[in-house]
Scaffold this motif. Structure first.
Motif, short mmCIF file in Angstrom:
data_model
loop_
_atom_site.label_atom_id
_atom_site.label_comp_id
_atom_site.label_asym_id
_atom_site.label_seq_id
_atom_site.Cartn_x
_atom_site.Cartn_y
_atom_site.Cartn_z
N GLU A 188 0.76 -1.34 0.03
CA GLU A 188 -0.04 0.14 -0.05
C GLU A 188 0.59 1.35 -0.50
OE1 GLU A 188 -3.80 -1.42 2.81
OE2 GLU A 188 -2.39 -0.74 3.36
N SER A 189 1.81 1.76 0.93
CA SER A 189 2.97 2.48 0.45
C SER A 189 3.71 2.93 -0.62
CB SER A 189 4.18 2.17 1.79
OG SER A 189 3.90 1.82 3.15
N LYS A 190 3.61 1.53 -1.58
CA LYS A 190 4.86 1.63 -2.26
C LYS A 190 3.51 2.69 -3.36
CE LYS A 190 7.53 -2.17 -2.43
NZ LYS A 190 7.94 -3.99 -3.14
N LEU A 191 2.34 2.23 -3.37
CA LEU A 191 0.56 2.50 -4.63
C LEU A 191 0.96 4.21 -3.64
CD1 LEU A 191 -1.89 2.37 -6.44
CD2 LEU A 191 -2.68 1.24 -4.73
N LEU A 192 0.67 4.45 -2.44
CA LEU A 192 0.92 5.45 -2.13
C LEU A 192 1.05 6.68 -3.06
CD1 LEU A 192 -0.82 7.38 -0.83
CD2 LEU A 192 -0.01 6.23 0.99
N THR A 193 3.03 6.11 -2.90
CA THR A 193 3.89 6.92 -2.98
C THR A 193 3.67 7.20 -4.58
OG1 THR A 193 5.15 5.87 -1.21
CG2 THR A 193 6.33 6.45 -3.42
N LEU A 194 3.43 6.13 -4.79
CA LEU A 194 2.88 6.45 -6.81
C LEU A 194 1.61 7.10 -7.43
CD1 LEU A 194 3.65 5.18 -9.98
CD2 LEU A 194 1.15 4.06 -9.59
N LEU A 195 1.08 7.45 -6.02
CA LEU A 195 -0.36 8.48 -6.19
C LEU A 195 -0.01 9.85 -6.06
CD1 LEU A 195 -3.46 5.95 -4.81
CD2 LEU A 195 -2.70 6.45 -7.45
N ALA A 196 1.30 10.03 -4.83
CA ALA A 196 1.49 11.09 -4.16
C ALA A 196 2.39 11.67 -6.05
CB ALA A 196 2.63 10.87 -3.54
N SER A 197 2.37 11.11 -6.90
CA SER A 197 4.04 11.79 -7.98
C SER A 197 2.80 12.04 -8.69
CB SER A 197 4.33 10.59 -8.53
OG SER A 197 3.77 9.56 -8.98
N SER A 222 -5.34 -6.64 -7.81
CA SER A 222 -5.25 -5.86 -6.72
C SER A 222 -5.04 -4.21 -6.75
CB SER A 222 -3.57 -6.19 -5.77
OG SER A 222 -2.79 -5.63 -5.39
N ILE A 223 -5.34 -3.86 -7.43
CA ILE A 223 -4.49 -2.85 -8.01
C ILE A 223 -5.84 -1.79 -7.38
CG2 ILE A 223 -3.85 -0.42 -9.92
CD1 ILE A 223 -1.63 -1.86 -7.89
N TYR A 224 -6.50 -2.62 -8.84
CA TYR A 224 -7.71 -1.41 -8.57
C TYR A 224 -8.29 -1.74 -6.35
CZ TYR A 224 -8.64 -0.93 -13.26
OH TYR A 224 -8.36 -0.50 -14.98
N LYS A 225 -8.32 -2.99 -6.58
CA LYS A 225 -8.38 -2.55 -5.00
C LYS A 225 -8.58 -1.63 -4.45
CE LYS A 225 -10.42 -7.76 -5.02
NZ LYS A 225 -10.42 -9.33 -4.68
N GLU A 226 -6.77 -2.18 -4.36
CA GLU A 226 -6.18 -0.88 -3.21
C GLU A 226 -6.80 0.56 -3.49
OE1 GLU A 226 -2.16 -1.12 -3.61
OE2 GLU A 226 -2.70 -3.98 -2.53
N VAL A 227 -6.86 1.26 -4.75
CA VAL A 227 -7.34 2.22 -5.24
C VAL A 227 -8.77 2.20 -4.73
CG1 VAL A 227 -7.97 3.88 -7.30
CG2 VAL A 227 -6.10 2.69 -7.30
N GLU A 228 -9.63 1.23 -5.01
CA GLU A 228 -10.84 1.52 -4.36
C GLU A 228 -10.88 1.78 -2.97
OE1 GLU A 228 -15.16 -0.61 -4.59
OE2 GLU A 228 -13.72 -2.26 -5.27
N ARG A 229 -10.11 0.86 -2.10
CA ARG A 229 -10.17 0.89 -1.15
C ARG A 229 -9.87 2.41 -0.71
NH1 ARG A 229 -5.78 0.51 2.59
NH2 ARG A 229 -6.29 0.46 4.94
N PHE A 230 -8.52 3.01 -1.08
CA PHE A 230 -7.51 4.19 -1.06
C PHE A 230 -9.26 5.07 -0.67
CE2 PHE A 230 -3.13 4.09 -1.37
CZ PHE A 230 -3.08 3.11 -0.84
N GLU A 231 -10.05 5.34 -2.36
CA GLU A 231 -10.76 6.64 -2.52
C GLU A 231 -12.18 5.80 -1.44
OE1 GLU A 231 -13.69 7.99 -6.00
OE2 GLU A 231 -12.87 6.01 -6.30
#
Length: 364
Positions: A188-197, A222-231
Motif C-alpha cells: 500500500e505504501s508503494k501505491l500511495l507513493t506512486l499516487l503522490a507523484s 490488486s491495484i483496482y481493489k487498493e485504489v477503491e479502498r483508498f477512495e
C-alpha cells in the motif's frame, strides 16, 4: 467478556492535545463517524465524551490488544449497557466486527441509547447517520497554533499540513514516516507513493495500474481493489472534469503527505491540492475546470489557483479562456494567490484575486 467490558467502562477518558473541530454531533441515536486515517476521529469523540458523566458512557476501542484473543459477544455488551443505564456507547475501530454489531443493533429497542460507530469507511451504514470528519481546514489549523499574523501562519500551514497528528508534531519528517508505517503495509505504501507523484493530475485506474506494474510487482485486481479502498477511506479523491465527467483529477488527502512521498510535488501542485481540499472542507459540489481550476456547481463561481500571478498575467490567461467561461456559465472568478490582491472585469464577469489566508475564511 464481562471483565473486559468492566475494564473499558472504568477507563477515564483523557484526550491528548486536542484541536477544536467544527463538527457537531447531531441529536440522533445512531451515528457513524468516518474519515481518512489521522484526521482525529478518536480524539474528537474522546473530547466529546469528556463532557459526559463517566458512568453514562462506554467507549470500546477494538484496537486494544486485550481484545485480540477474545470472542466478541454483543449480547453481553448490551446487557451491561442496560444494567448500568449507559446513555452513550462508542465502538471505535470496529471494522472487523462491524457487520455483527449492525445486525445486533437492529434488535435494540432502547431509544435513549446513543450508539456511535467510528471507522475509516465512507460507505453508508443502514439506519445510521453517517458523518465525515475531514482533516483540519485552515480555520481549525489556526486554532492549533500560537497567535501570529495570518500570512505567517499560512507558511506554517504549508509545512505542517492538515492532518492533526502531523500538524501538532515537533518533527514533521518523523511524524510523516510514522503515519505511513502505522496505516499502510509495504504494498500500500508503494501505491500511495506512486499516487503522490500523480497528485492533481487527470488519471484513470487503468493508467495507475500500468504505472504501478512498471515500478513494483503487482496485479490488476490488486491495484483496482487498493485504489477503491483508498477512495472509500478518503485517502484519495477523484474530481470529475466539467467538460468530460469520465475524466477525473486525483487529489491526495493531505498536501504535506503528498510532498513527503514525492520529489515531483511542485509548489503549484501543493497549492492546487490545498485549494481542492478546502473546497471539500466547505462541503461544496464542484468539478475540475480542466487543469486550471474548479467550478462550483451551485453558484457557478470559478476558483483558479494562481499563487504568484500578477494582474497583467492573470488578465491575459483569463482573456484567453473567456469562451470557455461563457460556455459553462461562469458567474464570477476567484483567483487564489499567496499574497497578491487585485480585481478587474472580464467583460461581464467579475474577477477577484485574494490571498488564500483570506479566501479560506470566507463563506461561499
Amino acid at each position: 467478556m464481562r471483565e473486559i467490558i468492566e475494564y473499558f467502562y472504568k477507563q477515564e477518558i483523557k484526550p491528548n492535545l486536542y484541536i477544536p473541530r467544527k463538527l457537531i454531533l447531531p441529536d440522533e441515536h445512531k451515528i457513524h463517524i468516518f474519515g481518512s486515517f489521522g484526521v482525529g476521529k478518536s480524539s474528537f469523540i474522546r473530547n466529546y465524551l469528556g463532557d459526559i458523566k463517566e458512568d453514562e458512557y462506554l467507549y470500546i476501542d477494538f484496537l486494544d490488544p486485550k481484545l485480540y484473543f477474545l470472542e466478541i459477544n454483543f449480547a453481553d455488551i448490551f446487557a451491561f449497557i442496560d444494567e448500568k443505564n449507559i446513555k452513550i456507547v462508542v465502538f471505535d475501530h470496529i471494522d472487523a466486527h462491524q457487520e455483527e454489531l449492525l445486525n445486533y443493533s437492529n434488535l435494540i429497542s432502547n431509544e435513549k441509547l446513543k450508539i456511535i460507530i467510528i471507522n475509516n469507511n465512507s460507505k453508508p451504514l443502514a439506519d445510521f447517520n453517517s458523518i465525515e470528519l475531514l482533516s483540519l481546514d485552515y480555520e481549525e489549523f489556526l486554532l492549533s497554533q500560537k497567535k501570529s499574523e495570518s500570512e505567517h501562519l499560512f507558511g506554517i500551514y504549508l509545512k505542517k499540513g492538515s492532518l492533526p497528528q502531523i500538524a501538532t508534531s515537533l518533527d514533521n519528517y518523523w511524524a510523516l514516516n510514522h503515519f505511513v508505517k502505522e496505516h499502510f503495509n509495504s504494498q500500500e505504501s508503494k501505491l500511495l507513493t506512486l499516487l503522490a507523484s500523480l497528485n492533481t493530475r487527470f488519471i484513470t485506474t487503468f493508467q495507475i495500474y500500468n504505472l504501478a506494474k512498471s515500478h513494483f510487482k503487482t496485479s490488476k485486481d490488486s491495484i483496482y481493489k487498493e485504489v477503491e479502498r483508498f477512495e472509500t477511506t478518503k485517502i484519495i479523491r477523484f474530481i470529475p472534469d466539467i467538460s468530460s465527467p469520465n475524466k477525473k483529477k486525483i487529489i491526495l488527502c493531505d498536501f504535506v503527505l503528498a510532498k513527503h512521498l514525492s520529489l515531483k510535488h511542485s509548489f503549484f501542485t501543493q497549492f492546487d491540492n490545498i485549494i481542492a481540499l478546502h473546497l471539500f472542507f466547505m462541503k461544496l459540489h464542484f468539478h475540475a475546470f480542466g487543469q486550471t481550476g474548479y467550478l462550483i456547481e451551485k453558484s457557478h463561481e470559478l476558483i483558479l489557483p494562481m499563487p504568484f500571478e500578477s494582474i497583467e498575467s492573470s488578465w491575459k490567461k483569463c482573456y484567453n479562456r473567456f469562451g470557455d467561461y461563457k460556455k459553462f456559465g461562469v458567474s464570477k472568478i476567484w483567483i487564489i494567490t499567496v499574497t497578491n490582491q487585485y480585481d478587474f472585469k472580464l467583460n461581464d464577469i467579475d474577477v477577484e484575486a485574494i490571498p488564500f489566508h483570506e479566501w479560506a475564511i470566507l463563506e461561499m
